[in-house]
Design an enzyme around this catalytic site. Structure first.
Site, PDB file in Angstrom:
ATOM      1  N   GLU A 393       3.844   4.456   7.862  1.00  0.00           N
ATOM      2  CA  GLU A 393       4.759   4.194   8.702  1.00  0.00           C
ATOM      3  C   GLU A 393       5.962   5.201   8.939  1.00  0.00           C
ATOM      4  O   GLU A 393       7.210   5.008   9.075  1.00  0.00           O
ATOM      5  CB  GLU A 393       5.529   2.903   8.895  1.00  0.00           C
ATOM      6  CG  GLU A 393       4.045   1.812   9.120  1.00  0.00           C
ATOM      7  CD  GLU A 393       4.867   0.548   9.395  1.00  0.00           C
ATOM      8  OE1 GLU A 393       3.632  -0.310  10.203  1.00  0.00           O
ATOM      9  OE2 GLU A 393       5.809   0.204   9.653  1.00  0.00           O
ATOM     10  N   GLU A 480      -2.947  -2.752   8.841  1.00  0.00           N
ATOM     11  CA  GLU A 480      -2.365  -4.157   8.598  1.00  0.00           C
ATOM     12  C   GLU A 480      -2.144  -4.905   9.940  1.00  0.00           C
ATOM     13  O   GLU A 480      -2.114  -4.299  11.346  1.00  0.00           O
ATOM     14  CB  GLU A 480      -0.816  -3.690   8.553  1.00  0.00           C
ATOM     15  CG  GLU A 480      -0.242  -2.974   7.039  1.00  0.00           C
ATOM     16  CD  GLU A 480       1.077  -2.714   6.953  1.00  0.00           C
ATOM     17  OE1 GLU A 480       1.421  -1.923   6.268  1.00  0.00           O
ATOM     18  OE2 GLU A 480       1.960  -3.455   7.376  1.00  0.00           O
TER      19      GLU A 480
HETATM   20  C1  GCU Z   1       5.007  -2.981   8.372  1.00  0.00           C
HETATM   21  C2  GCU Z   1       5.134  -2.297   6.887  1.00  0.00           C
HETATM   22  C3  GCU Z   1       5.062  -3.092   5.838  1.00  0.00           C
HETATM   23  C4  GCU Z   1       5.747  -4.523   6.242  1.00  0.00           C
HETATM   24  C5  GCU Z   1       5.005  -5.157   7.470  1.00  0.00           C
HETATM   25  C6  GCU Z   1       5.746  -6.429   7.941  1.00  0.00           C
HETATM   26  O1  GCU Z   1       4.035  -2.593   9.178  1.00  0.00           O
HETATM   27  O2  GCU Z   1       4.068  -1.136   6.864  1.00  0.00           O
HETATM   28  O3  GCU Z   1       5.466  -2.581   4.744  1.00  0.00           O
HETATM   29  O4  GCU Z   1       5.718  -5.188   5.156  1.00  0.00           O
HETATM   30  O5  GCU Z   1       5.150  -4.257   8.534  1.00  0.00           O
HETATM   31  O6  GCU Z   1       7.021  -6.178   8.505  1.00  0.00           O
HETATM   32  O7  GCU Z   1       5.609  -7.413   7.360  1.00  0.00           O
END
Ligand code: GCU
Length: 572
Positions: A393, A480
């Site tokens: 990110e 994710e």
């Molecule tokens: C993002 C990020 C994570 C974070 C996640 C969230 O995408 O990469 O590090 O924890 O979102 O907001 O839960």
């Protein structure tokens, strides 16, 4: 390209070969109880009035009142070494977060910047018989010219304020986080080893390069002599279904006398991107798994083999076949477990929340390139590591950003052309993705967008995936997706923060992904709840998107995944 990552040349892992004890080499474990003192003053010759702490381990959750303490702090460890007998000696740290300076008996040994990769400092000149005093100054403070950066300017993070002031969503734990060893090796011994594989029909050819100076180098695989190029048939290949490991033995002799020996346990397999597919040993594979932080109560970011084993067994039990090391390279013993259990790994550098266009931009990029080279240098012989994530990110609101991602992806391919590279992005419409071999997408419909509306979120995800594929015509991986679920929170109908909402969201999104052949993987965010800084959207300073709690108790989603993935695992 600077920082020693010139195309094609692979830097020796700054930590050198993993320590081992055999007839020629000795590794003396220095982990255990150390003495700690928080202090700006200089204690390099030895500290007074310190307190006991465990190593590996962050100090933040071990020492009452030190939760938000980022240093500098001084560590001391006293030990007696075995005789060197004319050999070389280094102190090797698996990782120290963030910047370390090292002395032995008051003599400066060296320093290292970067919190998640090994380094070794030579010590044979400072080493004495009897008691030795090892001192390490650790600085975990936040700064804009570090990677990951801290205390970033307004507008250069995700817009959520944290304390401590980090632009990323995990706690900036500090300390000596991994095994520390005194490593004794023969002079001019085996400095490095490289194992590279290429597909050959339904088998693979493995090429071994031993960096051992002059002398006779003899190689054997599982006890049988081999040349520097050796073919392995399909029965000898590593895969999740058959995580076959071999023992590669390297012996170095001079004048007929054995000088050095090194045994490497390694799997042999090939990884390729072909069209919209990810191929393992020539066959299409889909990644099912998690993003995983190295995070556990009390230990903080400290590595522990029991936690690594438990986590990866839980992943296997859930039917997962892979995980991403978010957002930094994980401990070496975790990769040992992944090799043994047949879990595929996307290894990610610590380049999280990078931003561009300020005075420190280039320094951060140089560090990101160096950490990438160090990570590849450390993990390139791993069968379990099937891809490189060069950043997570990055802020793409500056013209330099796309170029920076291109430079990192190309550096990864130059350093290791046998694995795909990419970076995890939450900004699918931005430039830079064309440099990646696989699009790594972080996407949160149903949570940060379309809150509470899973139908709309499901459609939005499908649309995002389709537009990405139409634009880039390459495989896409959901690195994710997920939802926070407070353990024990339930509702019918499901609502945000409940276990039902999390489980339903995950099930729906897996279906959206399964309907698209170009989606080569789905990693749920996250494997387990983990510590963050204090923030208005982080109750108890925790991210609750884990499908396991921070102490590894299953939420409803863990059971739902097991049903879904066990069924899938049976068919693939
Ligand atoms: C993002 C990020 C994570 C974070 C996640 C969230 O995408 O990469 O590090 O924890 O979102 O907001 O839960």
């Amino acid at each position: 390209m600077s920082s020693g990552a010139a195309a094609g040349t692979l830097p020796t892992a700054t930590g050198g070969l993993r320590p081992q004890t055999n007839a020629c080499r000795v590794s003396v474990e220095l982990s255990g109880l150390w003495t700690l003192r928080f202090d700006d003053r200089d204690w390099h010759a030895g500290i007074r009035d310190g307190i006991p702490v465990g190593v590996p381990g962050s100090w933040n959750d071990q020492v009452p009142g030190a939760r938000d303490e980022l240093g500098p702090a001084w560590y001391e460890r006293r030990f007696e070494p075995p005789p060197l007998a004319g050999r070389e000696a280094v102190i090797r740290f698996g990782s120290v977060c963030y910047a370390a300076q090292v002395w032995l008996n008051g003599t400066w040994l060296g320093s290292h910047e970067g919190g998640h990769l090994p380094f070794a400092v030579p010590c044979e000149d400072a080493l004495t018989d009897g008691e030795n005093v090892l001192v390490v100054r650790v600085d975990g403070r936040l700064a804009r010219d570090r990677v990951p950066p801290g205390m970033v300017p307004p507008g250069q993070s995700h817009g959520r304020a944290f304390y401590p002031d980090v632009p990323y969503d995990f706690f900036p734990f500090a300390g000596i986080h991994r095994r520390t060893e005194l490593v004794i090796t023969p002079k001019d011994g085996i400095a490095d080893l490289r194992v590279q594989t290429a597909r050959d029909g339904d088998g693979a050819v493995v090429r071994v390069v031993a960096d051992a100076g002059d002398g006779d180098v003899r190689l054997s695989l599982d006890g049988a002599p081999i040349g520097t190029e050796h073919r392995v048939d399909r029965h000898g290949l590593w895969s999740p279904a058959n995580p076959r490991l071999h023992v590669l033995d390297v012996e170095l002799s001079r004048g007929g006398a054995l000088v050095d020996r090194y045994a490497l346990r390694c799997g042999i397999r090939t990884v390729e991107v072909a069209g919209d597919e990810l191929l393992l040993n020539g066959a299409a594979v889909r990644l099912r798994g998690f993003g995983r932080h190295e995070d556990f109560p009390v230990l903080g970011r400290g590595a522990h083999p029991a936690v690594a084993a438990a986590d990866l067994h839980l992943m296997r039990q859930a039917g997962a076949n892979s995980f991403r090391t978010a957002h930094y390279p994980c401990d070496e013993e975790t990769l040992d477990v992944a090799d043994q259990l047949g879990l595929m790994v996307i290894a990610e550098t610590p380049a999280v929340a990078l931003y561009f266009g300020d005075a420190d931009s280039r320094r951060r990029q140089e560090l990101a390139l160096r950490f990438l080279a160090e990570m590849i240098g450390r993990d390139r012989n791993r069968a379990c590591v099937i891809g490189w994530s060069v950043a997570n990110e990055p802020r793409m609101n500056h013209p330099l950003a796309a170029e920076a991602m291109r430079e990192l992806c190309e550096a990864a391919r130059a350093l290791d052309g046998t694995r795909p590279a990419g970076y995890a992005t939450d900004l699918p419409g931005t430039a830079g993705i064309e440099a990646a071999d696989i699009v790594f997408l972080n996407s949160y419909p149903g949570w940060y967008t379309h809150p509470g509306r899973l139908d709309v979120a499901e459609a939005a995800l499908g649309d995002t995936l389709d537009r990405l594929h139409q634009r880039h015509r390459k495989p896409v991986m959901l690195t994710e997706f997920g939802a926070d679920a407070m353990p024990g929170a339930h509702a019918d109908p499901p609502s945000m923060w409940t276990e039902e909402y999390q489980a339903d969201l995950i099930e729906r999104f897996l279906r959206v992904a399964a309907a698209r052949d170009f989606v080569v993987g789905t990693h749920v965010w996250a494997f387990a709840d983990f510590a963050t800084g204090q923030a208005d959207h982080r109750p108890q300073s925790l991210n609750f998107k884990g499908v396991f709690t921070r102490d590894r108790r299953p939420k409803l989603a863990a059971r739902r995944l097991r049903e879904l993935w066990q069924a899938t695992a049976a068919t693939r």
